[in-house]
Motif scaffolding. Structure first.
Motif, PDB file in Angstrom:
ATOM      1  N   ILE A   6      -3.523  30.992  17.332  1.00 25.60           N
ATOM      2  CA  ILE A   6      -2.399  31.544  18.073  1.00 25.60           C
ATOM      3  C   ILE A   6      -1.220  31.620  17.111  1.00 25.60           C
ATOM      4  O   ILE A   6      -0.851  30.628  16.471  1.00 25.60           O
ATOM      5  CB  ILE A   6      -2.048  30.709  19.312  1.00 25.60           C
ATOM      6  CG1 ILE A   6      -3.246  30.680  20.270  1.00 25.60           C
ATOM      7  CG2 ILE A   6      -0.828  31.299  20.016  1.00 25.60           C
ATOM      8  CD1 ILE A   6      -2.999  29.952  21.564  1.00 25.60           C
ATOM      9  N   ILE A   7      -0.660  32.821  16.997  1.00 26.29           N
ATOM     10  CA  ILE A   7       0.434  33.083  16.062  1.00 26.29           C
ATOM     11  C   ILE A   7       1.678  33.442  16.874  1.00 26.29           C
ATOM     12  O   ILE A   7       1.596  34.159  17.875  1.00 26.29           O
ATOM     13  CB  ILE A   7       0.075  34.225  15.093  1.00 26.29           C
ATOM     14  CG1 ILE A   7      -1.281  33.959  14.437  1.00 26.29           C
ATOM     15  CG2 ILE A   7       1.159  34.393  14.033  1.00 26.29           C
ATOM     16  CD1 ILE A   7      -1.831  35.125  13.636  1.00 26.29           C
ATOM     17  N   PHE A   8       2.826  32.952  16.427  1.00 26.07           N
ATOM     18  CA  PHE A   8       4.063  33.113  17.179  1.00 26.07           C
ATOM     19  C   PHE A   8       5.104  33.891  16.389  1.00 26.07           C
ATOM     20  O   PHE A   8       5.230  33.747  15.167  1.00 26.07           O
ATOM     21  CB  PHE A   8       4.669  31.742  17.507  1.00 26.07           C
ATOM     22  CG  PHE A   8       3.858  30.903  18.453  1.00 26.07           C
ATOM     23  CD1 PHE A   8       4.160  30.857  19.805  1.00 26.07           C
ATOM     24  CD2 PHE A   8       2.794  30.137  17.990  1.00 26.07           C
ATOM     25  CE1 PHE A   8       3.424  30.078  20.680  1.00 26.07           C
ATOM     26  CE2 PHE A   8       2.045  29.351  18.849  1.00 26.07           C
ATOM     27  CZ  PHE A   8       2.359  29.322  20.201  1.00 26.07           C
ATOM     28  N   ASP A   9       5.899  34.666  17.106  1.00 25.34           N
ATOM     29  CA  ASP A   9       7.177  35.149  16.612  1.00 25.34           C
ATOM     30  C   ASP A   9       8.098  33.925  16.518  1.00 25.34           C
ATOM     31  O   ASP A   9       7.817  32.876  17.104  1.00 25.34           O
ATOM     32  CB  ASP A   9       7.715  36.184  17.601  1.00 25.34           C
ATOM     33  CG  ASP A   9       9.127  36.623  17.286  1.00 25.34           C
ATOM     34  OD1 ASP A   9       9.438  36.857  16.110  1.00 25.34           O
ATOM     35  OD2 ASP A   9       9.932  36.729  18.239  1.00 25.34           O
ATOM     36  N   LEU A  10       9.217  34.062  15.805  1.00 23.13           N
ATOM     37  CA  LEU A  10      10.150  32.943  15.683  1.00 23.13           C
ATOM     38  C   LEU A  10      11.338  33.080  16.630  1.00 23.13           C
ATOM     39  O   LEU A  10      11.475  32.321  17.587  1.00 23.13           O
ATOM     40  CB  LEU A  10      10.648  32.825  14.237  1.00 23.13           C
ATOM     41  CG  LEU A  10      11.624  31.659  13.973  1.00 23.13           C
ATOM     42  CD1 LEU A  10      10.954  30.312  14.200  1.00 23.13           C
ATOM     43  CD2 LEU A  10      12.189  31.766  12.555  1.00 23.13           C
ATOM     44  N   ASP A  11      12.204  34.069  16.387  1.00 24.37           N
ATOM     45  CA  ASP A  11      13.437  34.202  17.156  1.00 24.37           C
ATOM     46  C   ASP A  11      13.169  34.632  18.589  1.00 24.37           C
ATOM     47  O   ASP A  11      12.471  35.612  18.844  1.00 24.37           O
ATOM     48  CB  ASP A  11      14.370  35.210  16.476  1.00 24.37           C
ATOM     49  CG  ASP A  11      14.889  34.688  15.149  1.00 24.37           C
ATOM     50  OD1 ASP A  11      15.649  33.704  15.164  1.00 24.37           O
ATOM     51  OD2 ASP A  11      14.518  35.248  14.098  1.00 24.37           O
ATOM     52  N   ASN A  12      13.751  33.886  19.514  1.00 27.46           N
ATOM     53  CA  ASN A  12      13.570  34.107  20.950  1.00 27.46           C
ATOM     54  C   ASN A  12      12.109  33.992  21.382  1.00 27.46           C
ATOM     55  O   ASN A  12      11.700  34.581  22.384  1.00 27.46           O
ATOM     56  CB  ASN A  12      14.163  35.452  21.379  1.00 27.46           C
ATOM     57  CG  ASN A  12      15.676  35.443  21.309  1.00 27.46           C
ATOM     58  OD1 ASN A  12      16.306  34.401  21.448  1.00 27.46           O
ATOM     59  ND2 ASN A  12      16.263  36.603  21.050  1.00 27.46           N
TER      60      ASN A  12
END
Length: 251
Positions: A6-12
């Motif tokens: 599972i990979i995530f965006d950072l901002d918000n």
């Protein structure tokens, strides 16, 4: 189909940029702008929020505009001083999205590989990541300026999959708030997508997320349902996007 990463965006997504910018803007006004009345300060902070375009505005262009528009406490203040304040101070206001650490810990305990893909400068994004101690919670961090490509280009997602040693992009989920950069971009690289709503309006045409969540903690329940159902139609329905709330536009 199994889930390997599972990979995530950072901002918000993992950090609350909007909240951080509001706190930073107050400090900026206090430092540079002549605005004694509370209502004037509030108006200036709101103007800054809109001009910032949620972080997508070129910073030199932004601060040239603010420098020209506002009454300065010190008329000799330069655009470069304002830029220096941004790069030196903004990361100090970084705060985690509610549940970020708990969710990452739970996902890692399940043997999943974890990553971050974020657009932005190496200097600023690294500073924010380190401010909230996220570096040790993930296995891969890809920052656009460091790889000379940015979301929504599929290449940046492919680089993350390579670092995580995920051969089949269909075995990875990507979580983000931006309909174009995160959802369209990740889908173009073959990943499944989870849209964290509440930050960006859905204005994409011809693409919809696989899943919609209102808080990061919902990822765990979606993962449980997905695993227990082995991706049957019934299990997928419970976590699937609510198409009455997120509509593809035809214009």
């Amino acid at each position: 189909m199994s889930i390997e990463a599972i990979i995530f965006d950072l901002d918000n997504t993992l950090i609350h940029r909007k909240q951080a910018f509001a706190a930073y803007a107050e400090r900026f006004v206090e430092r540079f702008i002549a605005a004694e009345a509370p209502e004037k300060r509030e108006a200036i902070i709101e103007r800054m929020r809109l001009a910032d375009q949620d972080g997508y505005r070129d910073k030199r262009e932004l601060y040239r505009e603010l420098h020209a528009e506002f009454e300065l406490k010190n008329p000799d203040t330069t655009v470069q001083e304002m830029l220096g304040f941004w790069y030196g101070e903004f990361h100090k206001f970084t705060v985690l999205i509610d549940g970020s650490k708990e969710v990452l810990s739970e996902l890692r305990s399940r043997g999943l590989k974890l990553g971050i893909i974020t657009n932005g400068s190496l200097r600023m994004q690294r500073a924010k990541i380190d401010r909230v101690l996220l570096r040790d919670d993930v296995d891969s961090i890809i920052i656009s300026d460091g790889v000379h490509t940015k979301k929504p280009h599929p290449r940046i997602f492919e680089l993350a999959l390579k670092e995580l040693e995920i051969a089949d992009p269909g075995h990875a989920w990507y979580v983000g708030d931006h309909p174009t950069n995160d959802i369209r971009g990740a889908q173009s690289a073959g990943l499944h997508t989870i849209w964290l709503e509440g930050f960006m309006p859905w204005e994409e045409t011809g693409v919809l997320p696989d899943y919609r969540i209102e808080s990061l903690r919902e990822i765990i329940s979606c993962l449980d349902r997905f695993s227990s159902s082995t991706n049957t139609e019934e299990g997928a329905y419970e976590c699937a996007v609510d198409y009455d709330k997120v509509e593809a536009r035809d214009d």
